[in-house]
Design a protein around this motif. Structure first.
Motif, PDB file in Angstrom:
ATOM      1  N   ALA A 188       0.763  -1.632  -0.021  1.00 46.75           N
ATOM      2  CA  ALA A 188       0.065   0.322   0.193  1.00 46.75           C
ATOM      3  C   ALA A 188       0.602   0.956  -0.225  1.00 46.75           C
ATOM      4  N   GLN A 189       1.871   1.048   0.876  1.00 47.67           N
ATOM      5  CA  GLN A 189       2.751   2.191   1.251  1.00 47.67           C
ATOM      6  C   GLN A 189       3.459   2.629  -1.058  1.00 47.67           C
ATOM      7  N   VAL A 190       3.357   1.850  -1.821  1.00 46.12           N
ATOM      8  CA  VAL A 190       3.533   1.846  -3.474  1.00 46.12           C
ATOM      9  C   VAL A 190       3.093   2.273  -3.788  1.00 46.12           C
ATOM     10  N   PHE A 191       1.703   2.231  -3.912  1.00 46.45           N
ATOM     11  CA  PHE A 191       0.755   2.738  -4.695  1.00 46.45           C
ATOM     12  C   PHE A 191       0.668   4.270  -3.578  1.00 46.45           C
ATOM     13  N   SER A 192       0.498   4.469  -2.166  1.00 49.87           N
ATOM     14  CA  SER A 192       0.307   6.048  -2.279  1.00 49.87           C
ATOM     15  C   SER A 192       1.443   6.763  -2.498  1.00 49.87           C
ATOM     16  N   ALA A 193       2.732   6.724  -2.507  1.00 48.93           N
ATOM     17  CA  ALA A 193       3.805   6.684  -2.838  1.00 48.93           C
ATOM     18  C   ALA A 193       3.446   7.015  -4.787  1.00 48.93           C
ATOM     19  N   ALA A 194       2.606   6.852  -5.296  1.00 50.93           N
ATOM     20  CA  ALA A 194       2.859   6.870  -6.893  1.00 50.93           C
ATOM     21  C   ALA A 194       1.868   7.711  -6.577  1.00 50.93           C
ATOM     22  N   GLY A 195       1.122   8.605  -5.448  1.00 50.93           N
ATOM     23  CA  GLY A 195       0.020   9.589  -5.450  1.00 50.93           C
ATOM     24  C   GLY A 195      -1.428   9.526  -5.043  1.00 50.93           C
ATOM     25  N   TYR A 196      -1.455   8.249  -4.346  1.00 50.49           N
ATOM     26  CA  TYR A 196      -2.408   8.098  -4.748  1.00 50.49           C
ATOM     27  C   TYR A 196      -2.704   7.794  -2.969  1.00 50.49           C
ATOM     28  N   VAL A 197      -4.832   8.107  -2.611  1.00 44.44           N
ATOM     29  CA  VAL A 197      -4.672   8.048  -1.514  1.00 44.44           C
ATOM     30  C   VAL A 197      -5.613   6.376  -1.593  1.00 44.44           C
ATOM     31  N   THR A 198      -5.070   5.176  -0.765  1.00 49.64           N
ATOM     32  CA  THR A 198      -5.075   3.871  -0.356  1.00 49.64           C
ATOM     33  C   THR A 198      -5.905   3.718   0.109  1.00 49.64           C
ATOM     34  N   LEU A 199      -7.558   3.321   0.354  1.00 48.96           N
ATOM     35  CA  LEU A 199      -8.458   2.628   0.952  1.00 48.96           C
ATOM     36  C   LEU A 199      -8.609   1.414   1.236  1.00 48.96           C
ATOM     37  N   MET A 200      -8.020   0.858   2.981  1.00 48.97           N
ATOM     38  CA  MET A 200      -8.281  -0.804   3.002  1.00 48.97           C
ATOM     39  C   MET A 200      -9.340  -1.136   3.696  1.00 48.97           C
ATOM     40  N   ILE A 201     -10.785  -1.480   3.471  1.00 46.53           N
ATOM     41  CA  ILE A 201     -11.723  -1.647   4.021  1.00 46.53           C
ATOM     42  C   ILE A 201     -11.748  -3.122   4.671  1.00 46.53           C
ATOM     43  N   ASN A 202     -11.872  -3.484   5.920  1.00 46.67           N
ATOM     44  CA  ASN A 202     -12.021  -4.489   6.011  1.00 46.67           C
ATOM     45  C   ASN A 202     -13.175  -5.354   6.093  1.00 46.67           C
ATOM     46  N   ARG A 203     -14.249  -5.461   4.642  1.00 47.86           N
ATOM     47  CA  ARG A 203     -15.464  -5.472   4.226  1.00 47.86           C
ATOM     48  C   ARG A 203     -16.413  -7.199   5.573  1.00 47.86           C
ATOM     49  N   ARG A 204     -17.875  -7.259   5.447  1.00 45.59           N
ATOM     50  CA  ARG A 204     -18.185  -8.441   5.860  1.00 45.59           C
ATOM     51  C   ARG A 204     -17.493  -9.383   5.598  1.00 45.59           C
ATOM     52  N   GLY A 205     -16.952 -10.792   5.613  1.00 47.77           N
ATOM     53  CA  GLY A 205     -15.734 -11.824   5.757  1.00 47.77           C
ATOM     54  C   GLY A 205     -14.862 -11.798   5.988  1.00 47.77           C
ATOM     55  N   SER A 206     -14.481 -10.242   6.986  1.00 44.27           N
ATOM     56  CA  SER A 206     -13.098  -9.892   7.387  1.00 44.27           C
ATOM     57  C   SER A 206     -12.855 -10.970   8.141  1.00 44.27           C
ATOM     58  N   THR A 207     -11.439 -11.410   8.613  1.00 47.32           N
ATOM     59  CA  THR A 207     -10.967 -12.157  10.302  1.00 47.32           C
ATOM     60  C   THR A 207     -10.835 -10.687  11.307  1.00 47.32           C
ATOM     61  N   GLY A 208     -10.679 -11.628  12.838  1.00 42.20           N
ATOM     62  CA  GLY A 208     -10.699  -9.574  13.202  1.00 42.20           C
ATOM     63  C   GLY A 208     -11.559  -9.615  13.954  1.00 42.20           C
ATOM     64  N   TYR A 209     -12.526  -9.683  13.537  1.00 44.14           N
ATOM     65  CA  TYR A 209     -13.925  -9.269  13.874  1.00 44.14           C
ATOM     66  C   TYR A 209     -14.957  -9.754  14.857  1.00 44.14           C
ATOM     67  N   GLY A 210     -14.008 -11.327  14.701  1.00 48.00           N
ATOM     68  CA  GLY A 210     -15.768 -12.495  16.154  1.00 48.00           C
ATOM     69  C   GLY A 210     -16.332 -12.909  14.711  1.00 48.00           C
ATOM     70  N   GLN A 211     -16.093 -13.716  14.764  1.00 44.57           N
ATOM     71  CA  GLN A 211     -16.872 -15.049  13.872  1.00 44.57           C
ATOM     72  C   GLN A 211     -18.393 -15.256  13.054  1.00 44.57           C
ATOM     73  N   LYS A 212     -19.158 -14.313  13.757  1.00 49.33           N
ATOM     74  CA  LYS A 212     -20.361 -14.439  13.024  1.00 49.33           C
ATOM     75  C   LYS A 212     -19.779 -12.939  12.026  1.00 49.33           C
TER      76      LYS A 212
END
Length: 685
Positions: A481-505
């Motif tokens: 993500a740092q290489v992408f941002s360094a090219a001039g972008y705001v980089t957004l990373m969303i831990n949408r539904r299905g992601s781990t680390g937020y409980g099994q449900k």
């Protein structure tokens, strides 16, 4: 021992007068580039010495000319001081200390196949302990230091190495290279299964006898690191027994089951000690020998079920679930010397703390090391020194140490300081927003270096894979993500539904809903970002993802025209076509059936179903894949590209014939990053 050791001097594992390297000349800082990233040294596999004074670890550095990562074994003192390179072959990994701390065993493929090598800390050259034609993997020392265990993939009906060698040579000489399968799983990740099985071996550490197969004739596998890790084999404290995980289900392609077995080191029948239908792995004996702690997934045919810490009473044969009320997934188990405390790591909301809990039912785990992403924990024999890897989105992995209670955290290695001192990066900003059905969803955002609040910046929405994984506050090389941002972008990373680390449900809510709540979460996250950050330009947005992230890229391409560019890597496009994947349990669980038992889901959640039907299939799209990808067959990407081309959508296809699901070779990675950024620049920047 190599010349660097001889110059610096080792005496009884004491470093003598080895000066630190000259620091890089001060230079103006610049946004990080691919060339900066590819020079970084990749630290892994830390193992603290029994006396707690040293840490052995590996450092892999990409070699652009050789087009591979060169890996060597290093050591660093836990009290602080210069790190020292022990090997120089560029083919060395997995260092483990002998119980007396005088020798390091490690794996090396310097001679071709991976073998166990030994290196004395008192001087001398390293030498190969094993010379099996089938190689060696997962090396472990016995508690008395007299025996070394390892795994090797052999033909189950072969009784010796000569038989294995002869059969492999016959296959090599045969002009017919056809793959023949009569059962599932016939290929995995990037290789075809050829009838071999991973067996457990032991060999005297002094080399006085040939390696001996502890599981002769067994038609089952000790699983690779992908499922649970090299901790899947371990000695009992008295050295008389070994516990290991084996996959025994006949239809492996639809099963995530793995059970624990114990076998006498002297030889004898292996005995199964777990029978539940989920995966049991990472067995670790308590120092007093009374228990085996391990982690388990209880749901069958589901690789993203929550891990539990389980306790097997060796005398009573009784099993207890210690963490059923802990809604996170424990990994990397370790014991305190008094056998009263179990330590582990677990993902939690972009981070991975180290936890400790009493080894009894009802005890609550407690964070002892928090902050960013910690992994690969290792304790000294007295339990006083904890060593671990730490990484973040601004820090490539380095080694840290702490006291066993988590206090006195200190950085041990500084392998990348000189490179990092010349680049600029912004730390991620974390925020929460309302996703589908009002559920709170977390995201991270990285601003470009040399950010100016009065400017408008294009937005790059990264889409993570899995789908059951998460964007963590951790360094990565394949999608940095740092290489992408360094090219001039705001980089957004969303831990949408299905992601781990937020409980099994939260994780389970992507089951049979691939393009449902997860898609709403992503789009709501984009809308929230546009409102919260006025410097983001809504007219210049791109989306990019790999694996399931590639699926979401394809889903976006067929469901909305809001983005100016899309990048789809190793994507799932046709859900019926995905039934050619090797791990069928994945498709059958997430689609809640097979293509013939639940065809509605396979059609509903396939981007191919919507191509051209909604009038939104027009976004310029870059499609990338590896021809050796057996997880998501590369024909998925070919089919997606064909649909784009046939409907006049600006698109480009890049196929790497020598790569699988991931693009790993340095020169290929260089081409991947350039193609990625060129596509964004052409349509967004």
């Amino acid at each position: 021992m190599n010349s660097m050791i001889l110059r610096c001097g080792f005496l009884g594992a004491t470093l003598l007068g080895c000066g630190a390297g000259v620091s890089a000349q001060e230079a103006p800082k610049h946004p990080i580039t691919f060339d900066d990233m590819i020079r970084l040294h990749r630290i892994a596999e830390p193992q603290v010495s029994p006396d707690g004074k040293w840490v052995a670890y590996t450092v892999a550095t990409p070699d652009m000319e050789a087009n591979r990562n060169a890996s060597n074994v290093w050591v660093v003192p836990t009290a602080g001081g210069a790190a020292l390179q022990l090997t120089q072959s560029g083919h060395d990994s997995s260092p483990v200390w002998s119980p007396d701390g005088k020798t390091i065993a490690f794996l090396s493929s310097r001679g071709g196949d991976s073998q166990v090598y030994l290196l004395s800390m008192e001087g001398g050259e390293s030498h190969a302990l094993t010379k099996l034609s089938t190689g060696a993997d997962m090396v472990k020392w016995s508690p008395d230091g007299k025996t070394i265990a390892f795994t090797s993939s052999v033909y189950p009906d072969c009784k010796d190495d000569d038989c294995n060698k002869k059969r492999d040579e016959e296959k090599e000489k045969n002009k017919v290279k056809a793959h023949v399968a009569e059962h599932l799983l016939y290929r995995h990740w990037t290789h075809w299964n050829d009838g071999k099985r991973s067996h457990l071996f032991v060999v005297p550490a002094d080399g006085s006898a040939a390696p001996r197969d502890l599981t002769p004739g067994a038609n089952y596998d000790i699983p690779p690191d992908e499922r649970s890790g090299p901790g899947d084999i371990n000695f009992s404290p008295d050295g008389k027994e070994m516990c290991f995980t084996a996959v025994t289900d006949k239809m492996e392609a639809i099963s995530t089951n793995g059970d624990l077995f114990i076998v006498p080191v002297a030889g004898g029948e292996a005995k199964r000690i777990t029978t539940q239908p989920g995966f049991d792995g990472n067995p670790v004996y308590s120092p007093d020998g009374k228990f085996i702690a391990y982690h388990a997934q209880l749901a069958p045919e589901y690789e993203a079920d929550r891990w539990r810490v389980m306790l097997y009473d060796r005398a009573a044969g009784r099993i207890e679930n210690l963490t059923e009320t802990f809604d996170r997934s424990p990994e990397e188990l370790a014991w305190s010397p008094d056998s009263k405390t179990i330590f582990f790591t677990a993902e939690n909301e972009t981070e991975k703390p180290v936890y400790a809990m009493a080894a009894r039912f009802g005890a609550a785990p407690k964070q002892i090391v928090a902050g960013t992403y910690n992994s690969a924990i290792s304790f000294s024999a007295d339990g006083k020194t904890l060593v671990f890897e730490r990484t973040s989105l601004t820090l490539p992995a380095e080694l840290f140490a702490a006291s066993s209670d988590g206090s006195n955290v200190r950085q041990l290695t500084h392998q990348n300081d000189s490179i990092l001192s010349s680049v600029t990066m912004n730390a991620p900003e974390t925020f929460w927003f309302e996703g589908a059905e009002g559920t709170k969803v977390q995201a991270m955002l990285i601003r470009p270096p040399q950010f100016e609040a009065t400017k408008k910046y294009p937005l790059l929405v990264l889409l993570h894979g899995g789908p059951q994984s998460m964007f963590s506050n951790a360094w990565g090389y394949r999608w940095n993500a740092q290489v992408f941002s360094a090219a001039g972008y705001v980089t957004l990373m969303i831990n949408r539904r299905g992601s781990t680390g937020y409980g099994q449900k939260f994780t389970d809510e992507i089951t049979n809903d691939w393009g449902g709540k997860a898609y709403v979460d992503v789009m709501n996250g984009v809308d929230f970002t546009l409102k919260k950050y006025p410097f983001v330009d809504e007219a210049r947005m791109a989306a990019a993802g790999g694996s399931y992230g590639g699926y979401m890229a394809d889903w976006i391409a067929t469901h909305t025209g809001r983005f100016k560019a899309i990048i789809s890597h190793a994507s799932v496009y046709d859900k019926v076509g995905m039934y050619a994947t090797e791990e069928l349990w994945f498709e059958e669980h997430d689609m809640q059936g097979t293509p013939w038992s639940n065809p509605e889901s396979y059609k509903k959640w396939a981007p191919v179903t919507y191509a051209g039907k909604l009038g939104e299939f027009k976004t310029p799209t870059l499609v990338i894949c590896g021809e050796r990808d057996y997880r998501v067959p590369y024909t998925q990407s070919l089919e997606f590209f064909s649909a784009l081309q046939r409907q006049g959508v600006p698109s480009k296809l890049v196929v790497f014939p020598d790569e699988g699901h991931w693009i790993l070779k340095p020169q290929n990675a260089q081409f991947w990053y350039k193609t990625f950024l060129d596509w964004l620049a052409a349509y967004v920047k």
